[in-house]
Motif scaffolding. Structure first.
Motif, PDB file in Angstrom:
ATOM      1  N   ALA A  24      -6.822  -2.614   0.561  1.00 41.43           N
ATOM      2  CA  ALA A  24      -5.439  -3.058   0.741  1.00 41.43           C
ATOM      3  C   ALA A  24      -5.012  -3.970  -0.404  1.00 41.43           C
ATOM      4  O   ALA A  24      -3.879  -3.901  -0.886  1.00 41.43           O
ATOM      5  CB  ALA A  24      -5.295  -3.779   2.082  1.00 41.43           C
ATOM      6  N   ALA A  25      -5.932  -4.834  -0.853  1.00 41.32           N
ATOM      7  CA  ALA A  25      -5.625  -5.710  -1.990  1.00 41.32           C
ATOM      8  C   ALA A  25      -5.337  -4.891  -3.243  1.00 41.32           C
ATOM      9  O   ALA A  25      -4.385  -5.172  -3.989  1.00 41.32           O
ATOM     10  CB  ALA A  25      -6.788  -6.677  -2.234  1.00 41.32           C
ATOM     11  N   SER A  55     -12.106  -4.625  -6.545  1.00 41.64           N
ATOM     12  CA  SER A  55     -12.241  -4.383  -7.985  1.00 41.64           C
ATOM     13  C   SER A  55     -11.351  -5.343  -8.768  1.00 41.64           C
ATOM     14  O   SER A  55     -11.481  -6.545  -8.652  1.00 41.64           O
ATOM     15  CB  SER A  55     -11.910  -2.919  -8.294  1.00 41.64           C
ATOM     16  OG  SER A  55     -12.194  -2.606  -9.645  1.00 41.64           O
ATOM     17  N   GLY A  56     -10.397  -4.839  -9.549  1.00 40.16           N
ATOM     18  CA  GLY A  56      -9.555  -5.689 -10.387  1.00 40.16           C
ATOM     19  C   GLY A  56      -8.538  -6.509  -9.631  1.00 40.16           C
ATOM     20  O   GLY A  56      -7.825  -7.307 -10.239  1.00 40.16           O
ATOM     21  N   ALA A  57      -8.441  -6.332  -8.328  1.00 35.60           N
ATOM     22  CA  ALA A  57      -7.471  -7.089  -7.525  1.00 35.60           C
ATOM     23  C   ALA A  57      -8.132  -8.213  -6.736  1.00 35.60           C
ATOM     24  O   ALA A  57      -7.575  -8.707  -5.760  1.00 35.60           O
ATOM     25  CB  ALA A  57      -6.728  -6.145  -6.578  1.00 35.60           C
ATOM     26  N   GLY A  58      -9.315  -8.650  -7.176  1.00 37.08           N
ATOM     27  CA  GLY A  58     -10.032  -9.695  -6.457  1.00 37.08           C
ATOM     28  C   GLY A  58      -9.265 -10.995  -6.355  1.00 37.08           C
ATOM     29  O   GLY A  58      -9.475 -11.774  -5.421  1.00 37.08           O
ATOM     30  N   LEU A 150      -5.563   1.552   7.149  1.00 32.34           N
ATOM     31  CA  LEU A 150      -4.906   0.298   6.784  1.00 32.34           C
ATOM     32  C   LEU A 150      -4.454   0.312   5.323  1.00 32.34           C
ATOM     33  O   LEU A 150      -3.298   0.005   5.009  1.00 32.34           O
ATOM     34  CB  LEU A 150      -5.853  -0.875   7.033  1.00 32.34           C
ATOM     35  CG  LEU A 150      -5.415  -2.238   6.506  1.00 32.34           C
ATOM     36  CD1 LEU A 150      -4.102  -2.678   7.139  1.00 32.34           C
ATOM     37  CD2 LEU A 150      -6.510  -3.276   6.750  1.00 32.34           C
ATOM     38  N   ALA A 151      -5.354   0.658   4.436  1.00 31.46           N
ATOM     39  CA  ALA A 151      -5.019   0.648   3.008  1.00 31.46           C
ATOM     40  C   ALA A 151      -3.947   1.681   2.680  1.00 31.46           C
ATOM     41  O   ALA A 151      -3.098   1.451   1.820  1.00 31.46           O
ATOM     42  CB  ALA A 151      -6.268   0.889   2.172  1.00 31.46           C
ATOM     43  N   GLN A 152      -3.976   2.823   3.364  1.00 27.54           N
ATOM     44  CA  GLN A 152      -2.940   3.838   3.136  1.00 27.54           C
ATOM     45  C   GLN A 152      -1.568   3.309   3.515  1.00 27.54           C
ATOM     46  O   GLN A 152      -0.583   3.522   2.791  1.00 27.54           O
ATOM     47  CB  GLN A 152      -3.245   5.098   3.960  1.00 27.54           C
ATOM     48  CG  GLN A 152      -4.434   5.894   3.496  1.00 27.54           C
ATOM     49  CD  GLN A 152      -4.726   7.056   4.430  1.00 27.54           C
ATOM     50  OE1 GLN A 152      -4.584   6.939   5.651  1.00 27.54           O
ATOM     51  NE2 GLN A 152      -5.143   8.180   3.880  1.00 27.54           N
ATOM     52  N   CYS A 153      -1.500   2.621   4.629  1.00 29.51           N
ATOM     53  CA  CYS A 153      -0.222   2.086   5.093  1.00 29.51           C
ATOM     54  C   CYS A 153       0.281   0.999   4.140  1.00 29.51           C
ATOM     55  O   CYS A 153       1.471   0.940   3.819  1.00 29.51           O
ATOM     56  CB  CYS A 153      -0.388   1.527   6.501  1.00 29.51           C
ATOM     57  SG  CYS A 153       1.179   1.203   7.333  1.00 29.51           S
ATOM     58  N   VAL A 154      -0.627   0.156   3.662  1.00 27.41           N
ATOM     59  CA  VAL A 154      -0.260  -0.873   2.692  1.00 27.41           C
ATOM     60  C   VAL A 154       0.223  -0.223   1.400  1.00 27.41           C
ATOM     61  O   VAL A 154       1.226  -0.649   0.816  1.00 27.41           O
ATOM     62  CB  VAL A 154      -1.461  -1.810   2.418  1.00 27.41           C
ATOM     63  CG1 VAL A 154      -1.188  -2.716   1.218  1.00 27.41           C
ATOM     64  CG2 VAL A 154      -1.766  -2.644   3.656  1.00 27.41           C
TER      65      VAL A 154
END
Length: 246
Positions: A24-25, A55-58, A150-154
């Motif tokens: 999601a991030a 990954s790069g969105a930590g 969840l991540a798909q919806c985000v």
């Protein structure tokens, strides 16, 4: 520190898997969103599986705000959307993701503070959570399989936010892909009409006017660039030269 960009807060309610929080991030940061709020994550916080998946969105996870309950997570907001596959008999305005994010953009531009709620992976949000929202975001999915990760919806909501805030325009490359102006298209139409007239294309005479009108309509339907117009002029000139040489 979070960016200065005006945006909604994305609130993950009781997320169950660190991997989904990390995904999601990533989805949020893909579309320039970095206001993550996490409510009572099942596996505790911080979560190393979330960090690995982000990954790069930590950075979003480092700066995420942690809350014990939904009420606390949205306490500073004046308008809240709940993402759910169905209204569950609660009378609220229902938006598509596109319409919701356009509505959110207008509210934020007017000084409002907006949040979007995303429920747990397994069962989605409970009615107590949805009851706190002012409106519902309902994705028009297959009714026989309505569940979204969840991540798909985000990702889907973030994409619509980005679309509502970043204007789309034709890609330009030194004028090659710039849309042709109406004057340029009009001159192209005249060029073809004149040459086709000389070639005897508009026959019989009583149909000529309608044939020319249809051609004009054809040009107007085509999304021509300046490069396209130049090429079409060149094609006609070359055909005329070839005919004259013959």
């Amino acid at each position: 520190m979070p960016s200065d960009t005006q945006q909604p807060a994305f609130v993950l309610i009781r997320p169950q898997m660190g991997e989904n929080i990390g995904a999601a991030a990533r989805a949020m940061w893909n579309f320039g969103l970095d206001r993550m709020r996490v409510v009572a994550p099942r596996d505790g916080w911080p979560n190393q599986k979330a960090v690995a998946m982000a990954s790069g969105a930590g950075r979003l996870l480092d700066e995420a705000q942690l809350y014990d309950d939904t009420a606390g997570a949205i306490g500073d907001c004046d308008f809240v959307y709940a993402t759910t596959a169905r209204p569950r008999d609660l009378t609220k305005p229902v938006f598509t993701p596109e319409a919701a994010m356009e509505d959110a953009r207008q509210r934020i531009a007017a000084g409002g503070k907006v949040a979007v709620l995303f429920g747990p992976e397994r069962a989605g949000m409970e009615n107590d959570d949805i009851a706190r929202a002012n409106a519902i975001i309902s994705v028009p999915v297959n009714p026989d399989f309505p569940s979204l990760n969840l991540a798909q919806c985000v990702l889907l909501t973030g994409y619509e936010w980005r679309r509502s805030t970043v204007p789309t325009r034709p890609v330009t490359d030194g004028g090659v892909s710039e849309p042709a102006e109406q004057l340029e298209i009009d001159k192209l139409a005249q060029h073809y009409e004149e040459r086709l007239e000389t070639a005897g294309f508009f026959f019989p005479d009583h149909k000529a006017a309608n044939m020319k009108l249809n051609m004009r309509n054809l040009w107007s339907r085509m999304p021509l660039t300046r490069a396209d117009v130049q090429m079409l002029h060149g094609i006609m000139r070359q055909m005329v030269r070839w005919k004259e040489r013959g």
